[in-house]
Enzyme design. Sequence first.
Site, PDB file in Angstrom:
ATOM      1  N   ALA A  24      90.613  27.786  -2.617  1.00 59.34           N
ATOM      2  CA  ALA A  24      89.378  27.039  -2.371  1.00 59.34           C
ATOM      3  C   ALA A  24      88.117  27.550  -3.058  1.00 59.34           C
ATOM      4  O   ALA A  24      87.180  26.775  -3.252  1.00 59.34           O
ATOM      5  CB  ALA A  24      89.122  26.969  -0.869  1.00 59.34           C
ATOM      6  N   ALA A  25      88.023  28.835  -3.381  1.00 64.01           N
ATOM      7  CA  ALA A  25      86.759  29.362  -3.915  1.00 64.01           C
ATOM      8  C   ALA A  25      86.448  28.736  -5.278  1.00 64.01           C
ATOM      9  O   ALA A  25      87.364  28.428  -6.041  1.00 64.01           O
ATOM     10  CB  ALA A  25      86.836  30.882  -4.033  1.00 64.01           C
ATOM     11  N   PRO A  26      85.164  28.542  -5.565  1.00 62.57           N
ATOM     12  CA  PRO A  26      83.981  28.917  -4.776  1.00 62.57           C
ATOM     13  C   PRO A  26      83.591  27.927  -3.691  1.00 62.57           C
ATOM     14  O   PRO A  26      82.672  28.182  -2.936  1.00 62.57           O
ATOM     15  CB  PRO A  26      82.887  29.016  -5.836  1.00 62.57           C
ATOM     16  CG  PRO A  26      83.289  28.008  -6.865  1.00 62.57           C
ATOM     17  CD  PRO A  26      84.799  28.065  -6.929  1.00 62.57           C
ATOM     18  N   GLY A  27      84.254  26.756  -3.644  1.00 63.61           N
ATOM     19  CA  GLY A  27      83.995  25.858  -2.530  1.00 63.61           C
ATOM     20  C   GLY A  27      83.596  24.449  -2.891  1.00 63.61           C
ATOM     21  O   GLY A  27      83.329  23.635  -1.988  1.00 63.61           O
ATOM     22  N   GLY A  28      83.544  24.108  -4.162  1.00 67.21           N
ATOM     23  CA  GLY A  28      83.137  22.759  -4.544  1.00 67.21           C
ATOM     24  C   GLY A  28      84.018  21.692  -3.938  1.00 67.21           C
ATOM     25  O   GLY A  28      83.534  20.730  -3.325  1.00 67.21           O
ATOM     26  N   LYS A  29      85.316  21.841  -4.086  1.00 70.34           N
ATOM     27  CA  LYS A  29      86.234  20.834  -3.562  1.00 70.34           C
ATOM     28  C   LYS A  29      86.298  20.888  -2.035  1.00 70.34           C
ATOM     29  O   LYS A  29      86.453  19.854  -1.379  1.00 70.34           O
ATOM     30  CB  LYS A  29      87.613  21.024  -4.199  1.00 70.34           C
ATOM     31  CG  LYS A  29      87.614  20.793  -5.714  1.00 70.34           C
ATOM     32  CD  LYS A  29      88.964  21.079  -6.318  1.00 70.34           C
ATOM     33  CE  LYS A  29      88.966  20.834  -7.829  1.00 70.34           C
ATOM     34  NZ  LYS A  29      88.106  21.795  -8.557  1.00 70.34           N
ATOM     35  N   GLU A  82      91.169  31.442   0.414  1.00 71.59           N
ATOM     36  CA  GLU A  82      90.972  32.115  -0.879  1.00 71.59           C
ATOM     37  C   GLU A  82      91.570  33.511  -0.790  1.00 71.59           C
ATOM     38  O   GLU A  82      91.218  34.289   0.099  1.00 71.59           O
ATOM     39  CB  GLU A  82      89.482  32.192  -1.228  1.00 71.59           C
ATOM     40  CG  GLU A  82      89.171  32.992  -2.461  1.00 71.59           C
ATOM     41  CD  GLU A  82      89.937  32.536  -3.695  1.00 71.59           C
ATOM     42  OE1 GLU A  82      90.471  33.406  -4.415  1.00 71.59           O
ATOM     43  OE2 GLU A  82      90.003  31.308  -3.935  1.00 71.59           O
ATOM     44  N   ASP A 142      94.355  23.290  -5.926  1.00 73.24           N
ATOM     45  CA  ASP A 142      93.665  23.420  -7.216  1.00 73.24           C
ATOM     46  C   ASP A 142      94.045  24.796  -7.749  1.00 73.24           C
ATOM     47  O   ASP A 142      93.359  25.781  -7.520  1.00 73.24           O
ATOM     48  CB  ASP A 142      92.152  23.281  -7.032  1.00 73.24           C
ATOM     49  CG  ASP A 142      91.414  23.261  -8.352  1.00 73.24           C
ATOM     50  OD1 ASP A 142      91.833  22.519  -9.256  1.00 73.24           O
ATOM     51  OD2 ASP A 142      90.428  24.015  -8.498  1.00 73.24           O
ATOM     52  N   CYS A 179      92.596  23.117 -14.259  1.00 76.65           N
ATOM     53  CA  CYS A 179      91.575  22.885 -15.286  1.00 76.65           C
ATOM     54  C   CYS A 179      92.102  23.402 -16.621  1.00 76.65           C
ATOM     55  O   CYS A 179      91.425  24.153 -17.324  1.00 76.65           O
ATOM     56  CB  CYS A 179      90.250  23.535 -14.907  1.00 76.65           C
ATOM     57  SG  CYS A 179      90.334  25.321 -14.627  1.00 76.65           S
TER      58      CYS A 179
END
Length: 335
Positions: A138-143, A161, A206, A259
Amino acid sequence: MLPEAFLNRMRQMLGSEYEEFLSALEGERHQALRLNSLKRGKQGETAAQAFGEVPKCGRPEELRRVSVCGRPEEFERFRGRLTPVPWAENGYYYEAGLQPGKHPYHEAGLYYIQEPSAMVPAELLQVKPGERVLDLCAAPGGKSTQLAAKLEGRGLLLCNEIHPARAKILSENVERMGIRNACVTNETPEKLCRVFSKYFDKILVDAPCSGEGMFRKNEAACEEWSPENVMLCADRQDEILDCAAQMLRGGGRLVYSTCTFSEEENEGSVERFLKRHPDFRVVPAEFEKERLTGGESRLAGMIRLMPHKVRGEGHFAAVLERESAASAVEGRNTV
């Protein structure tokens, strides 16, 4: 300088589009933010309503009453420099000179600065209020904060994370954005799957990857790249996906994203996963053509976001669904 082995692979992959792809990597990157629908002003309006294209505080006399807007002229200057990201709810491109990360609105959690292509996976997960949702990497937390907005304060969001320092940043962003139904963990996927067997309705993976899609944004990603690292990432992705599968309920949805551009980490990871987990299937990851054009994959149902096709960095996403318990029983009865 881009690695020669990377360039050779992309030349083979893209064919006639290769030069256009290289030109895009040399161009300016696109910057965006996502307005927060969880933060509210004194009149009950959300930050998304206040700064959005059709704000609740549209008339001047209303504008003066909206606490999140600050001074009316400041609000109009900010709002006038945002352009909608077509595939993301409350996502907006902003002009390079705006520097929203230095504004008090950012510290107040009125928006989250997020790469525009990175907004796609959370949209594909189709989260609904009241569901149990896991963001496994999960980091940094955008999603995570994007998923939390879709939950609207109901249900549960578990944000995990594995790296302690990054987990701390994740916690800070969850707090800054005003999320009250999230739990941040700092665990390995292996430990989580022993505790949360078939627990979640929706899971976002992700995955850590070779980061080729971030070459334009992050020079360090380019310097750290190697064919060997691509294969290491692919192996690690297999392990993470297997853990995610153990935590998804029957009929649940899993979105896998990276990505990077490498097939070993994208389509290859999905293909290997499906061979190990025949109770999963790929669900077409479709957007309306006016929302997302040029996102293509060699496998049906998956999306590739290429920097020469969209206003964003490189990204990949695939939607996977597990068959329900009832479907499994029906299938066995027909054999």
